[in-house]
Each structure stands twice: as C-alpha cells, then as structure tokens.
Design a protein around this motif. Structure first.
Motif, short mmCIF file in Angstrom:
data_model
loop_
_atom_site.label_atom_id
_atom_site.label_comp_id
_atom_site.label_asym_id
_atom_site.label_seq_id
_atom_site.Cartn_x
_atom_site.Cartn_y
_atom_site.Cartn_z
N UNK A 1 0.82 -1.10 0.12
CA UNK A 1 -0.05 0.00 0.10
C UNK A 1 0.78 1.27 0.11
N UNK A 2 0.25 2.21 -0.65
CA UNK A 2 1.19 3.46 -0.66
C UNK A 2 0.02 4.70 -0.65
N UNK A 3 0.13 5.74 -0.39
CA UNK A 3 -0.47 6.89 -0.36
C UNK A 3 0.05 8.08 -0.77
N UNK A 4 1.50 8.45 -0.56
CA UNK A 4 2.14 9.52 -0.67
C UNK A 4 3.19 9.29 -2.00
N UNK A 5 3.05 10.50 -2.71
CA UNK A 5 3.99 10.34 -3.91
C UNK A 5 5.61 10.11 -3.46
N UNK A 6 6.07 10.49 -2.53
CA UNK A 6 7.42 10.03 -2.10
C UNK A 6 7.58 8.63 -1.89
N UNK A 7 6.58 7.88 -1.54
CA UNK A 7 6.55 6.40 -1.46
C UNK A 7 6.50 5.52 -2.83
N UNK A 8 5.65 6.45 -3.83
CA UNK A 8 5.64 5.96 -5.18
C UNK A 8 7.14 6.16 -5.63
N UNK A 9 7.96 7.31 -5.39
CA UNK A 9 9.11 7.26 -6.15
C UNK A 9 10.06 6.43 -5.29
N UNK A 10 10.23 6.15 -3.98
CA UNK A 10 10.94 5.45 -3.38
C UNK A 10 11.06 3.84 -4.05
N UNK A 11 9.68 3.52 -4.50
CA UNK A 11 9.49 2.07 -5.03
C UNK A 11 9.81 1.90 -6.60
N UNK A 12 9.67 3.03 -7.29
CA UNK A 12 9.88 2.98 -8.83
C UNK A 12 11.34 3.23 -9.11
N UNK A 13 11.86 4.27 -8.37
CA UNK A 13 13.47 4.89 -8.72
C UNK A 13 14.35 3.74 -8.75
N UNK A 14 14.30 2.72 -7.98
CA UNK A 14 15.23 1.58 -8.13
C UNK A 14 15.25 0.89 -9.06
N UNK A 15 14.16 0.64 -9.77
CA UNK A 15 13.56 -0.47 -10.55
C UNK A 15 14.36 -0.05 -11.97
N UNK A 16 15.34 -0.43 -12.53
CA UNK A 16 15.97 0.04 -13.69
C UNK A 16 16.10 -1.16 -14.58
#
Length: 395
Positions: free
Chosen positions: A195-210
């Motif tokens: 679960x996520x609700x904040x945009x910072x949480x989205x960035x934290x989970x997507x950014x490492x996925x290369x």
C-alpha cells in the motif's frame, strides 16, 4: 518589524544550535564535578557577557561555534588553543578595565583564571574516570540530537503529518505509463502489492527499478484497476549526495496538492524520531561521499550560506525555519563525532587511546594533537568560506 525579524533568523538558528551543544558539555561537566570557568558562544576575544557564580557566560569575537573551558592540568598550554588567554589566576593576568584596574570578573576569593586560588586537582577534567570524560565530551552531541528530535516531533504535532497524495495529474505522451493505459486522475493505492498513499512512497519504490516491471494498483473513480509498467532508465542525481545515478521513471506527473493529517503526541514523537534517524543516515552518507570523492567539497556551505538559508527559511514561515534548526543541529552533532582533534570525536578517541595505553599522553603529544585539529578546522573554515563567497558572486 517583520523584515527585521527575518534577518535575526541566522542568530536564532546558529545561536540556538551552538548554545544547546555547549550547554550539554557544561551541564555534564558540572554533574561530574569539573570546574568550568567559561561558557562561550563564539571563539577568541571576549566581547561581552556576565559572570555568575564561578562561570563567565560570554559572547566572543569569532561567531563560529563556541566552547566550554574546563579546568585542566594543562590550562596554560590549552587555553590559547581554545581561544582564551593563558590565565594563571594572578592579579596581573586578570582582565583589565581601560583604567588598568581588574574587571568585575576578578574575584579575590576565586579560583583561576578569575581569582588567585589554584584549581584543586580533583576538579580537573583529567581527574575524572574515562567514562565520565566520554560522557562530558559526548553530551553536546546528545543534546543536539535531542534538540533535533524534539523540534521535529513538535513540528509533526503542530502541523500534522504532511504528504503529497499519490494522485496522477498528467501522463507524458509515449511514456511507459501512457502505454500501460494509466490516466490522469488515477490514484495510486499500491505498488507490487504494498500500500502507498504519498507520492514520495511511489518514487521510493519506482526509482530503484532499472530492469523488469512494476505492478501499479490504481483507483479510478470507484473502480480498482491494475497496470504492469516497465520503467524507463534515465540519468539523474542522487538527492542526498548529488552524484550521477540511474533511476526508473514511468512518465507520471503528480497533482500539486498537499494533505495534512493531525497526529497524536505519541505518533508525532514516533514520526519525529524516524525522521531524525533518516536525516542522520543522509548526513553520514554525504560525509562518506566526501571521503570517497563521490560528493564534491564544493557542496559544503559555511556561515554565509547558513545565514542566507536562515533568512529564506524565515520568509517561508516558522515551520521551515524550525526544520532548518533541526537539520543544522543534527549536522553539528554528527560532524562533532568525526575523529578530528579538538572536535568531540577526536577528544573521545584520545580518551579511549589513553585508557588502552594505561597512562596519559605527554603534554607535548597532546598539544601537537590539538594543533593538528586546529589546522584541520581552520582549513575547513577556509574551504566553506570560499564556497560561500563563490556562491554569492556567481549568482
């Protein structure tokens, strides 16, 4: 009046942080029975202050840090290094008025440096146990950490838990999110099942996925939909160190809105503690990057940068100003733990080394150790001042 209060901000920011740090040393010294004749904000020559009891509380010439002078068997040699005079407690060495007479600091019944009596050996800092000395040396750092945690927790309690909701404002045409059918107005509720609700949480989970894909659970109106997206790899800068890095991006733009959620005192304290340790990790990461060369020394700022940032923070309101105070306090705490002579960390290392050695180092060794530390600190001051001036004249 409002503009005047803005420009007083640097004094509040730096003064409070330094005061709390030195207060920690001072209180710890008093608790351990160490004679502490000087409590100073700033270094060098005394500008003004007042004497209460056996301590002179003063503001000194150079507004960088401060110190608590503690009784030592090596007072004559170390006083000059700290910024004070090598007082021996004689009337001739007492601070003078313009007419040549001693100032109100002089006490005919007092101990050196403000009186003729010698300081008893049991009140020297060296007479205390290794644990007591480490407690005294680390107390400033502890106070700065407590200040950061208190301020940060207070901000959460006063202003609430602040976040950017994970609501999509727009989609970049041709980006992976567009290809997966994501739409403006969708709310991201989970990523890879978490679960996520904040945009910072989205960035934290997507950014490492290369490489690979990310599963997005979206709320579209009342309907829950799912999108499997393979992020694009783009060049970026590490937000902490500034180093070049690769991150995953899907081509979403967040809606510009902020939600504040009221929290209890217990929740605010938990959030403040968590935020403090997150800041600490970032500061340690930057310090490590400076050592390895990953972070440029050009990024270091000094008093001018602190003052400019303080003024801007004051203009942005009390929340921003107190956030800066918390951040600066934690910086000072961690920097003081660096094992550089004359800093707390260096002095702690010296105490531990003497404990292992089984005897104290010679005065010559201790003085050399201190002077190396002074040179290191002066070099740092010159560097950050140069960076400050360069930023002033290149903007």
């Amino acid at each position: 009046m409002a503009s005047l209060s803005v420009y007083i901000a640097p004094l509040l920011v730096f003064g409070l942080v330094v005061f709390v740090h030195e207060l920690g040393h001072f209180v710890a010294a008093k608790l351990c029975g160490v004679y502490a004749p000087v409590f100073s904000l700033g270094w060098g020559r005394r500008l003004f202050g007042w004497k209460r009891g056996e301590t002179d509380y003063r503001v000194s010439l150079i507004p960088l840090g401060g110190f608590v002078r503690m009784a030592s068997r090596d007072d004559d040699a170390l006083a000059g290094i700290e910024g004070g005079e090598a007082d021996r407690g004689s009337l001739e060495s007492a601070p003078k008025q313009p007419d040549g007479g001693p100032t109100a600091l002089w006490d005919p019944q007092g101990m050196a440096p403000f009186g003729p009596k010698a300081v008893p050996a049991e009140r020297w800092v060296e007479s205390k146990s290794a644990m007591a000395r480490i407690f005294i040396l680390s107390a400033g750092v502890i106070m700065n950490i407590l200040l950061t945690m208190s301020v940060t927790s207070g901000l959460y309690y006063t202003y609430g838990n602040r976040y950017v909701p994970a609501v999509i404002d727009s989609i970049v045409p041709g980006a992976p999110a567009a290809a997966a059918g994501v739409q403006a107005g969708d709310r991201i509720v989970a990523i890879n099942g978490d679960s996520v609700r904040a945009w910072d949480e989205v960035l934290a989970r997507v950014s490492p996925v290369t490489s690979g894909t990310v599963q997005f659970d979206l709320l579209r109106g009342t309907e829950r939909v799912q999108a499997i997206i393979a992020p694009q790899v783009v060049d970026a800068q590490d937000p902490v160190t500034g180093a070049a890095t690769k991150v995953g991006r899907v081509g979403m733009m967040v809606r510009d809105s902020v939600v504040r959620e009221s929290v209890s005192l217990a929740q605010a304290t938990a959030s403040g503690t968590k935020a403090t340790w997150a800041m600490a990790r970032n500061i340690v990461t930057v310090l490590g990057g400076l050592v390895t060369g990953e972070v440029s020394a050009k990024n270091l700022g000094g008093p001018i940068q602190i003052a400019r940032t303080s003024v801007q923070a004051a203009r942005n309101g009390a929340e921003t100003l107190w956030s800066l105070i918390a951040f600066l306090s934690l910086n000072i705490a961690i920097l003081n733990l660096v094992p550089i002579p004359v800093l707390d960390g260096g002095q702690i290392v010296l105490v531990i080394a003497e404990r292992i050695k089984g005897s104290t180092f010679s005065m010559r060794t201790r003085e050399a150790f201190a002077r190396v530390g002074v040179l290191a600190v002066l070099a740092l001051i010159i560097l950050v001042t140069f960076n400050d001036l360069r930023s002033v004249f290149t903007q």
